[in-house]
Motif scaffolding. Structure first.
Motif, PDB file in Angstrom:
ATOM      1  N   MET A  90      17.171  -7.631  -7.647  1.00 41.91           N
ATOM      2  CA  MET A  90      16.072  -7.843  -8.593  1.00 41.91           C
ATOM      3  C   MET A  90      14.838  -8.459  -7.940  1.00 41.91           C
ATOM      4  N   ARG A  91      14.963  -8.862  -6.687  1.00 39.83           N
ATOM      5  CA  ARG A  91      13.905  -9.556  -5.956  1.00 39.83           C
ATOM      6  C   ARG A  91      13.533 -10.885  -6.605  1.00 39.83           C
ATOM      7  N   PHE A  92      14.557 -11.547  -7.164  1.00 42.96           N
ATOM      8  CA  PHE A  92      14.340 -12.918  -7.606  1.00 42.96           C
ATOM      9  C   PHE A  92      14.212 -13.826  -6.380  1.00 42.96           C
ATOM     10  N   ALA A 113       8.666  -2.830  -0.778  1.00 43.39           N
ATOM     11  CA  ALA A 113       7.428  -2.047  -0.781  1.00 43.39           C
ATOM     12  C   ALA A 113       7.034  -1.613  -2.185  1.00 43.39           C
ATOM     13  N   MET A 114       7.856  -1.965  -3.178  1.00 39.96           N
ATOM     14  CA  MET A 114       7.555  -1.641  -4.572  1.00 39.96           C
ATOM     15  C   MET A 114       6.990  -2.882  -5.271  1.00 39.96           C
ATOM     16  N   THR A 115       6.284  -2.668  -6.354  1.00 40.04           N
ATOM     17  CA  THR A 115       5.885  -3.820  -7.154  1.00 40.04           C
ATOM     18  C   THR A 115       7.120  -4.320  -7.900  1.00 40.04           C
ATOM     19  N   ARG A 116       7.137  -5.612  -8.188  1.00 33.87           N
ATOM     20  CA  ARG A 116       8.293  -6.156  -8.899  1.00 33.87           C
ATOM     21  C   ARG A 116       8.417  -5.544 -10.288  1.00 33.87           C
ATOM     22  N   ALA A 117       7.281  -5.320 -10.939  1.00 39.34           N
ATOM     23  CA  ALA A 117       7.325  -4.739 -12.284  1.00 39.34           C
ATOM     24  C   ALA A 117       7.945  -3.342 -12.245  1.00 39.34           C
ATOM     25  N   ASP A 118       7.578  -2.541 -11.239  1.00 35.44           N
ATOM     26  CA  ASP A 118       8.119  -1.188 -11.108  1.00 35.44           C
ATOM     27  C   ASP A 118       9.615  -1.242 -10.835  1.00 35.44           C
ATOM     28  N   LEU A 119      10.005  -2.137  -9.917  1.00 31.94           N
ATOM     29  CA  LEU A 119      11.424  -2.263  -9.574  1.00 31.94           C
ATOM     30  C   LEU A 119      12.244  -2.676 -10.786  1.00 31.94           C
ATOM     31  N   ARG A 120      11.787  -3.731 -11.468  1.00 31.07           N
ATOM     32  CA  ARG A 120      12.599  -4.283 -12.558  1.00 31.07           C
ATOM     33  C   ARG A 120      12.578  -3.412 -13.809  1.00 31.07           C
ATOM     34  N   ASP A 136      16.984   4.373  -4.068  1.00 30.77           N
ATOM     35  CA  ASP A 136      16.684   5.803  -3.901  1.00 30.77           C
ATOM     36  C   ASP A 136      15.825   6.030  -2.660  1.00 30.77           C
ATOM     37  N   GLY A 137      16.174   5.331  -1.573  1.00 27.37           N
ATOM     38  CA  GLY A 137      15.503   5.520  -0.297  1.00 27.37           C
ATOM     39  C   GLY A 137      14.216   4.738  -0.118  1.00 27.37           C
ATOM     40  N   VAL A 138      13.745   4.035  -1.141  1.00 24.06           N
ATOM     41  CA  VAL A 138      12.493   3.271  -1.063  1.00 24.06           C
ATOM     42  C   VAL A 138      12.822   1.788  -0.914  1.00 24.06           C
ATOM     43  N   ASP A 139      12.249   1.167   0.115  1.00 22.88           N
ATOM     44  CA  ASP A 139      12.442  -0.272   0.313  1.00 22.88           C
ATOM     45  C   ASP A 139      11.898  -1.017  -0.902  1.00 22.88           C
ATOM     46  N   ILE A 140      12.748  -1.834  -1.515  1.00 25.83           N
ATOM     47  CA  ILE A 140      12.310  -2.503  -2.750  1.00 25.83           C
ATOM     48  C   ILE A 140      11.182  -3.504  -2.478  1.00 25.83           C
ATOM     49  N   PRO A 176       2.749  -5.503  -2.645  1.00 24.77           N
ATOM     50  CA  PRO A 176       1.952  -4.813  -1.624  1.00 24.77           C
ATOM     51  C   PRO A 176       0.702  -4.165  -2.217  1.00 24.77           C
ATOM     52  N   ASP A 177      -0.350  -4.086  -1.403  1.00 25.83           N
ATOM     53  CA  ASP A 177      -1.602  -3.487  -1.868  1.00 25.83           C
ATOM     54  C   ASP A 177      -1.447  -1.992  -2.155  1.00 25.83           C
ATOM     55  N   ALA A 178      -0.621  -1.330  -1.361  1.00 27.23           N
ATOM     56  CA  ALA A 178      -0.377   0.109  -1.571  1.00 27.23           C
ATOM     57  C   ALA A 178       1.117   0.306  -1.825  1.00 27.23           C
ATOM     58  N   PRO A 179       1.596  -0.045  -3.015  1.00 29.75           N
ATOM     59  CA  PRO A 179       3.031  -0.018  -3.284  1.00 29.75           C
ATOM     60  C   PRO A 179       3.589   1.401  -3.311  1.00 29.75           C
ATOM     61  N   LEU A 180       4.851   1.494  -2.940  1.00 25.50           N
ATOM     62  CA  LEU A 180       5.577   2.752  -3.058  1.00 25.50           C
ATOM     63  C   LEU A 180       6.310   2.767  -4.399  1.00 25.50           C
TER      64      LEU A 180
END
Length: 666
Positions: free
Chosen positions: A470-472, A489-496, A483-487, A410-414
């Motif tokens: 992991m959003r593979f 809406a996060m960048t994959r790098a941040d999530l992983r 932790d309440g944040v839709d994965i 996303p352009d404005a990731p959470l």
């Protein structure tokens, strides 16, 4: 984050026969080791659009290309002027020889008149076109000056040609450098589903063999094509200046050359497509057989592997032979046309010299120009061989670059500010194949610090569950929150970066044991690496190695045992210190005694993080806070080990089946 190689859950991915080709799109390899033969060739892209797309990649090299063009013009110009001046040298020699034979003291006009009176009109006509002085021989001063000019022109032509080749080499290699970088970026943007459908060897063939072939094609054809075209234009201008009639004779070769080249190229291009597709398939087969050589030998399938290789190798041989043979007929065809043109020019030129309308030097220069004229035409035609091969490779690379990518971040990731490790599935649905349901309306909650074990039969969707975290793969519907944040809406790098993952299939790279552990967190200190090694009992076996933590292992990890490799991957994940830990049958390769030690270590390290543990051996997950029992993508039971045993049902059946007595044959 530490993530090992993943694959869809056992049996949950698109079906793949034991010895057949995987589901795939575009040119790809056959199946693993023994199958996938006789696959049809994919329809290729059009030659013209592919060539234009390849050339457009060089738009950033305008300055270099302009210099290449100007140097090419200079090189060709000096080379083209040379034969005309060399013809003057021939005239000086011929005029001197004829002049020496004429009586001294008379004029040229008197010599011509005398020849006519003697009835030798042909000699008189030839003499009228010559610059002779009766009684005077060869002017060696003028001859030497003319030859020095020709030598200087050819030296300048060579220097310009050298500079042109040097600059063009830089242009081409920078273009290929950018293309390789783009392919590397593309690999990182491809979804896991693409790699599931394509064999590794076939993909590697595209990014290595095909790229190298494109590089060689550009290197060989660009300079030669430019030089040949400029030579054709320059030579044609000089031929028209010398004799329009002979120029017309020479031009007959052009349409003949184009027709012959077009007809041959039309028949050879499809075979080049098959050649490079077969090359990729053969690489895939070799790579699979090599990496699985132990399995091939264990099952005694060497003969089958050799038979499959021979069949694919024979297919490549036939395609290569057909492509090279058909395109190879261009050169002799062009030489035949060139020789016909040469004969015609020699005959017509000789008649014109005899008639006095041309000098011998001009005929000699024209014959040289005719050779220079047909030679670039022949080179252009023969380049069709190399160009077709290069464009066939370019099509495969472009198909790879055009492959569907994973959805962009996303352009404005959470982001998660207070990372505790709470994971929640909310009405999640997912399927690998649209018409084959796998997970439907799945909801569950993993509380912070909780150990969640996932059990179930093969193909139930256990590994799929963690792959979704992991959003593979992307969900079909519903959402997963960390932790309440839709994965999503996060960048994959941040999530992983918040997840440590250890799979049953270990992955190590060529390097030291220390480097492989530190891969989980490159900035880790030496003490932190050692702590992770001690916690996972890596330290125990490392000291038995000759070089300790500096022991080099290859990319297959063949110099350490399977259990030791698994311990290294666990140490790597622990060093990453993630908020969420995923263990997919991570102790399956560890011996029983080591497994007990690792279980104790993991229990301590899981204290402050949420853990998902996929296990087939139910004895390893008795202490889990929550056990999820999956069947066909759905959670059919959940609870603690004792609760599920008391309740009976699917978990109790699995547990009792594992600890039942050995089956005896009647």
């Amino acid at each position: 984050m530490t993530a090992e190689k993943t694959a869809p859950a056992g049996g949950a991915a698109p079906e793949r026969p034991a010895f057949g080709p995987p589901p795939r799109r575009g040119p790809g390899g056959g199946g693993p080791m023994f199958g996938g033969m006789g696959m049809p060739a994919e329809k290729s892209l059009n030659f013209g659009p592919s060539l234009r797309r390849l050339l457009r990649r060089m738009r950033g090299e305008q300055v270099g290309l302009v210099l290449v063009f100007l140097l090419g013009v200079g090189s060709v110009m000096f080379a083209v002027i040379g034969p005309k001046i060399l013809g003057n040298a021939t005239n000086i020699i011929f005029d001197g020889i004829v002049g020496r034979q004429l009586p001294a003291g008379i004029t040229k006009e008197q010599a011509i008149a005398g020849a006519r009176l003697a009835g030798n009109s042909t000699f008189a006509d030839m003499l009228s076109a010559m610059d002779v002085v009766p009684g005077v021989g060869i002017d060696f001063t003028a001859l030497a000056r003319t030859l020095m000019i020709v030598l200087a022109l050819y030296i300048l032509s060579s220097v310009f040609g050298y500079l042109q080749g040097y600059i063009l080499n830089g242009v081409v290699q920078r273009t290929i450098l950018e293309l390789r970088s783009e392919i590397e970026d593309k690999l990182n943007r491809l979804p896991l589903s693409y790699l599931d459908r394509h064999q590794r060897g076939e993909v590697l063939s595209r990014v290595t063999n095909d790229i190298d072939n494109i590089s060689q094609t550009l290197q060989q054809t660009l300079s030669q094509a430019l030089t040949s075209l400029l030579t054709v234009v320059g030579v044609l201008v000089m031929m028209v200046i010398i004799s329009p009639l002979l120029a017309l004779v020479a031009l007959i070769a052009v349409p003949l050359s184009l027709i012959v080249t077009q007809q041959i190229a039309k028949r050879s291009q499809p075979k080049f497509i098959v050649q490079w597709r077969s090359t990729g398939e053969l690489n895939a087969r070799v790579e699979e057989t090599y990496t699985g050589h132990s399995l091939v030998k264990v099952f005694g399938r060497q003969a089958d592997a050799e038979k499959a290789f021979d069949a694919k190798n024979d297919e490549l041989y036939r395609a290569s032979f057909g492509a090279q043979f058909i395109s190879g007929t261009i050169m002799p065809s062009m030489m035949f046309i060139g020789n016909l043109t040469y004969v015609a020019i020699a005959v017509v030129g000789g008649l014109r010299v005899a008639s006095g309308t041309m000098s011998l030097g001009d005929v000699q220069a024209f014959i040289q120009y005719s050779r220079q004229f047909t030679q670039p035409l022949t080179q252009l035609a023969s380049m069709a061989n190399v160009l077709q091969s290069g464009i066939a490779s370019a099509e495969r690379v472009f198909e790879f670059l055009d492959a569907e990518e994973q959805t962009p971040d996303p352009d404005a990731p959470l982001t998660v500010h207070d990372s505790r490790g709470r994971v929640e599935f909310e009405d999640v649905s997912f399927r690998y194949v649209p018409d084959k349901p796998l997970i439907d309306d799945l909801s569950l909650v993993a509380a912070p610090g909780q150990t969640v074990a996932i059990v179930g039969p093969t193909g139930a969707g256990k590994t799929t569950l963690v792959n979704l975290i992991m959003r593979f793969y992307e969900l079909d519907s519903g959402r997963i929150t960390l932790d309440g944040v839709d994965i999503s809406a996060m960048t994959r790098a941040d999530l992983r970066s918040r997840i440590g993952m250890v799979l049953q299939d270990t992955w190590l790279f060529a390097g030291t044991i220390r480097d492989n552990i530190a891969y989980g967190r490159p900035d880790a200190s030496e003490e932190e690496i050692l702590q992770a090694a001690r916690a996972t009992y890596v330290d125990r076996f490392v000291h038995s190695l000759p070089d300790g933590y500096d022991t080099l292992i290859d990319d297959e990890g063949s110099n350490i045992s399977a259990g030791e490799k698994q311990l290294l991957t666990i140490a790597r994940a622990f060093l990453a210190d993630p908020a969420l830990l995923i263990l997919d049958e991570a102790t399956s390769s560890v011996d029983t005694r080591t497994e007990v030690l690792v279980q104790h270590a993991m229990a301590a390290l899981r204290a402050d993080r949420t853990s998902f543990v996929i296990a087939h051996r139910l004895s390893t997950i008795r202490d889990a806070d929550l056990i999820l029992v999956m069947e066909s993508g759905a959670i059919v039971q959940q609870g603690t080990h004792d609760e599920l045993l008391q309740r009976g049902g699917a978990y109790a059946d699995l547990y009792n089946a594992q600890f039942a007595g050995a089956v005896t044959a009647e």
